[in-house]
Structures are given as structure tokens and as C-alpha cells.
Design a protein around this motif. Structure first.
Motif, PDB file in Angstrom:
ATOM      1  N   VAL A   1     -15.380  -8.645 -23.687  1.00 48.57           N
ATOM      2  CA  VAL A   1     -16.673  -8.016 -23.428  1.00 48.57           C
ATOM      3  C   VAL A   1     -17.495  -8.005 -24.713  1.00 48.57           C
ATOM      4  O   VAL A   1     -17.020  -7.556 -25.750  1.00 48.57           O
ATOM      5  CB  VAL A   1     -16.487  -6.568 -22.910  1.00 48.57           C
ATOM      6  N   SER A   2     -18.729  -8.498 -24.622  1.00 51.79           N
ATOM      7  CA  SER A   2     -19.639  -8.505 -25.774  1.00 51.79           C
ATOM      8  C   SER A   2     -20.651  -7.376 -25.624  1.00 51.79           C
ATOM      9  O   SER A   2     -21.256  -7.218 -24.566  1.00 51.79           O
ATOM     10  CB  SER A   2     -20.392  -9.836 -25.854  1.00 51.79           C
ATOM     11  N   PHE A   3     -20.819  -6.618 -26.684  1.00 52.00           N
ATOM     12  CA  PHE A   3     -21.765  -5.507 -26.684  1.00 52.00           C
ATOM     13  C   PHE A   3     -22.927  -5.816 -27.620  1.00 52.00           C
ATOM     14  O   PHE A   3     -22.724  -6.357 -28.704  1.00 52.00           O
ATOM     15  CB  PHE A   3     -21.077  -4.217 -27.161  1.00 52.00           C
ATOM     16  N   ASP A   4     -24.122  -5.445 -27.198  1.00 50.43           N
ATOM     17  CA  ASP A   4     -25.286  -5.526 -28.081  1.00 50.43           C
ATOM     18  C   ASP A   4     -25.267  -4.370 -29.070  1.00 50.43           C
ATOM     19  O   ASP A   4     -25.821  -4.467 -30.157  1.00 50.43           O
ATOM     20  CB  ASP A   4     -26.575  -5.486 -27.261  1.00 50.43           C
ATOM     21  N   CYS A   5     -24.638  -3.273 -28.657  1.00 47.43           N
ATOM     22  CA  CYS A   5     -24.480  -2.093 -29.502  1.00 47.43           C
ATOM     23  C   CYS A   5     -23.164  -1.428 -29.096  1.00 47.43           C
ATOM     24  O   CYS A   5     -22.910  -1.260 -27.904  1.00 47.43           O
ATOM     25  CB  CYS A   5     -25.648  -1.134 -29.293  1.00 47.43           C
ATOM     26  N   LEU A   6     -22.354  -1.076 -30.070  1.00 44.99           N
ATOM     27  CA  LEU A   6     -21.088  -0.392 -29.802  1.00 44.99           C
ATOM     28  C   LEU A   6     -21.058   0.896 -30.616  1.00 44.99           C
ATOM     29  O   LEU A   6     -21.159   0.872 -31.839  1.00 44.99           O
ATOM     30  CB  LEU A   6     -19.893  -1.278 -30.177  1.00 44.99           C
ATOM     31  N   ILE A   7     -20.940   2.008 -29.916  1.00 45.26           N
ATOM     32  CA  ILE A   7     -20.812   3.318 -30.543  1.00 45.26           C
ATOM     33  C   ILE A   7     -19.366   3.742 -30.369  1.00 45.26           C
ATOM     34  O   ILE A   7     -18.896   3.912 -29.248  1.00 45.26           O
ATOM     35  CB  ILE A   7     -21.778   4.344 -29.918  1.00 45.26           C
ATOM     36  N   ASP A   8     -18.650   3.867 -31.475  1.00 44.77           N
ATOM     37  CA  ASP A   8     -17.217   4.176 -31.459  1.00 44.77           C
ATOM     38  C   ASP A   8     -17.014   5.427 -32.316  1.00 44.77           C
ATOM     39  O   ASP A   8     -17.144   5.377 -33.530  1.00 44.77           O
ATOM     40  CB  ASP A   8     -16.427   2.990 -32.023  1.00 44.77           C
ATOM     41  N   ALA A   9     -16.737   6.543 -31.660  1.00 45.13           N
ATOM     42  CA  ALA A   9     -16.621   7.825 -32.358  1.00 45.13           C
ATOM     43  C   ALA A   9     -15.164   8.264 -32.424  1.00 45.13           C
ATOM     44  O   ALA A   9     -14.333   7.822 -31.637  1.00 45.13           O
ATOM     45  CB  ALA A   9     -17.448   8.885 -31.634  1.00 45.13           C
ATOM     46  N   ASN A  10     -14.876   9.129 -33.383  1.00 43.70           N
ATOM     47  CA  ASN A  10     -13.528   9.689 -33.525  1.00 43.70           C
ATOM     48  C   ASN A  10     -13.531  11.168 -33.147  1.00 43.70           C
ATOM     49  O   ASN A  10     -14.452  11.897 -33.495  1.00 43.70           O
ATOM     50  CB  ASN A  10     -13.033   9.556 -34.967  1.00 43.70           C
ATOM     51  N   ILE A  11     -12.495  11.573 -32.460  1.00 42.84           N
ATOM     52  CA  ILE A  11     -12.274  12.985 -32.156  1.00 42.84           C
ATOM     53  C   ILE A  11     -10.912  13.308 -32.772  1.00 42.84           C
ATOM     54  O   ILE A  11      -9.892  13.349 -32.101  1.00 42.84           O
ATOM     55  CB  ILE A  11     -12.249  13.256 -30.642  1.00 42.84           C
ATOM     56  N   ASP A  12     -10.917  13.471 -34.075  1.00 44.11           N
ATOM     57  CA  ASP A  12      -9.646  13.636 -34.779  1.00 44.11           C
ATOM     58  C   ASP A  12      -9.925  14.262 -36.142  1.00 44.11           C
ATOM     59  O   ASP A  12     -10.773  13.741 -36.866  1.00 44.11           O
ATOM     60  CB  ASP A  12      -8.984  12.267 -34.938  1.00 44.11           C
ATOM     61  N   PRO A  13      -9.344  15.333 -36.517  1.00 44.84           N
ATOM     62  CA  PRO A  13      -8.298  16.018 -35.765  1.00 44.84           C
ATOM     63  C   PRO A  13      -8.884  16.943 -34.712  1.00 44.84           C
ATOM     64  O   PRO A  13     -10.071  17.257 -34.739  1.00 44.84           O
ATOM     65  CB  PRO A  13      -7.592  16.846 -36.831  1.00 44.84           C
ATOM     66  N   VAL A  14      -8.055  17.378 -33.808  1.00 45.85           N
ATOM     67  CA  VAL A  14      -8.408  18.417 -32.852  1.00 45.85           C
ATOM     68  C   VAL A  14      -7.617  19.652 -33.265  1.00 45.85           C
ATOM     69  O   VAL A  14      -6.394  19.624 -33.303  1.00 45.85           O
ATOM     70  CB  VAL A  14      -8.061  18.003 -31.403  1.00 45.85           C
ATOM     71  N   GLU A  15      -8.318  20.699 -33.634  1.00 48.22           N
ATOM     72  CA  GLU A  15      -7.653  21.923 -34.079  1.00 48.22           C
ATOM     73  C   GLU A  15      -7.713  22.973 -32.987  1.00 48.22           C
ATOM     74  O   GLU A  15      -8.775  23.216 -32.412  1.00 48.22           O
ATOM     75  CB  GLU A  15      -8.332  22.461 -35.337  1.00 48.22           C
ATOM     76  N   VAL A  16      -6.587  23.559 -32.671  1.00 49.13           N
ATOM     77  CA  VAL A  16      -6.499  24.610 -31.664  1.00 49.13           C
ATOM     78  C   VAL A  16      -5.940  25.845 -32.340  1.00 49.13           C
ATOM     79  O   VAL A  16      -4.877  25.807 -32.957  1.00 49.13           O
ATOM     80  CB  VAL A  16      -5.579  24.176 -30.488  1.00 49.13           C
ATOM     81  N   THR A  17      -6.653  26.939 -32.216  1.00 53.66           N
ATOM     82  CA  THR A  17      -6.204  28.211 -32.789  1.00 53.66           C
ATOM     83  C   THR A  17      -5.941  29.183 -31.649  1.00 53.66           C
ATOM     84  O   THR A  17      -6.786  29.327 -30.756  1.00 53.66           O
ATOM     85  CB  THR A  17      -7.277  28.788 -33.728  1.00 53.66           C
ATOM     86  N   LYS A  18      -4.771  29.820 -31.667  1.00 56.94           N
ATOM     87  CA  LYS A  18      -4.439  30.801 -30.618  1.00 56.94           C
ATOM     88  C   LYS A  18      -4.135  32.134 -31.250  1.00 56.94           C
ATOM     89  O   LYS A  18      -3.679  32.240 -32.337  1.00 56.94           O
ATOM     90  CB  LYS A  18      -3.227  30.326 -29.812  1.00 56.94           C
TER      91      LYS A  18
END
Length: 160
Positions: A143-160
Motif C-alpha cells: 500500500v502506497s500512502f501520500d501521507c503516513l501519520i504514525d504515532a506512538n502510544i508508549d509508555p502507557v502509565e496506569v496508577t491505582k
């Protein structure tokens, strides 16, 4: 795609997306069609759609690549964009391919997405994914993209 820029946070996804769409010269009423996994991609599609609300484009969500099940995105006051209205005929000026389609166990192959892109030849093709999903799945070879937006969701912090 030769230029790579780095942005941060949610605005780092939405601003470049809106700027790319604006650079394509779309006019009021022109159509953008998003392809993604129901439930998983839908909130991100609605967020992307919300970023474009001032452009007055017609926006449509397609579950997986099944265009017969398309839903129009509509702005709901005090809520945001919602994929719920009956979809019009598809005549996209831009296609947005969500990375969830390339995740393991999703019943969509890169070749199917390539066929959808071919069906709507002449449309701009934007990829939006997280954590290099298109790359990890090997889709960038198909697949060819004219625009590619690649984001990171890291780290994921969970506080309890």
C-alpha cells in the motif's frame, strides 16, 4: 514520501492531518472516506473528523473495507463527530486507511486495501496508525500512502 517530521501528542496527529487535507484543495462538500476496524478505529476516525469540521467536508466511515456498511460522520453539538447517519454514494477525494486494519486477526489483507485504493483512483491516500503497525504488518510493501501519520502510544502509565 520523502519528508519526515516529528510532532507530539494528539495535536501532532490532528494538525498535520488537517494541513495535508487542506493542501489537497478540497472544497466544501468534497468527500473523505475512512476505512477502519469498528470499535477500535472508530473513535480515532471521529477525532480526525472533528479536526476537519470547519472545512465542511462530507466524511464517511467504512467498517473494514465493506463499503455497503458505510456511515456518514455527522457533528453532534456538545459531543463531537459521530458515525451514525446513512452514507451517501461514495465519491472520495481522499481515503484514510486506519492502521487497525493491518493488525493481526483482523479480516483484511493489504491487497484488499490496495484494491479499494484502485477503485477510487485519483483520491489522496492517507495512512493513520500507531506503533508502526503498517510497517510491522508488511503493508508498506503493498500500500502506497501520500501521507503516513504514525504515532506512538508508549509508555502507557496506569496508577491505582
Amino acid at each position: 514520501m520523502a519528508t519526515k517530521e516529528v510532532f507530539h501528542g494528539v495535536p501532532g496527529i490532528l494538525r498535520p492531518f488537517k494541513e495535508f487535507i487542506e493542501s489537497k484543495g478540497l472544497k466544501k462538500g468534497d468527500q473523505i472516506v475512512y476505512y477502519g476496524v469498528p470499535g477500535t478505529c472508530t473513535p480515532f476516525v471521529e477525532l480526525l473528523g472533528f479536526a476537519l469540521r470547519s472545512l465542511e467536508l462530507e466524511q464517511v466511515f467504512v467498517p473494514y473495507v465493506d463499503e455497503t456498511k458505510a456511515k456518514k460522520l455527522v457533528h453532534v453539538d456538545n459531543v463531537g463527530m459521530q458515525a451514525n447517519a446513512p452514507a451517501p454514494a461514495l465519491k472520495p477525494k481522499a481515503l484514510v486507511i486506519m492502521g487497525g486494519l493491518s493488525m493481526p486477526n483482523v479480516p483484511v489483507k493489504a491487497e484488499q486495501v490496495k484494491a479499494v485504493i484502485g477503485k477510487h483512483a485519483g483520491s489522496a491516500v492517507i495512512g493513520v496508525c500507531f506503533m508502526h503497525m503498517f510497517e510491522k504488518a508488511g503493508w508498506l510493501n503493498t500500500v502506497s500512502f501520500d501521507c503516513l501519520i504514525d504515532a506512538n502510544i508508549d509508555p502507557v502509565e496506569v496508577t491505582k
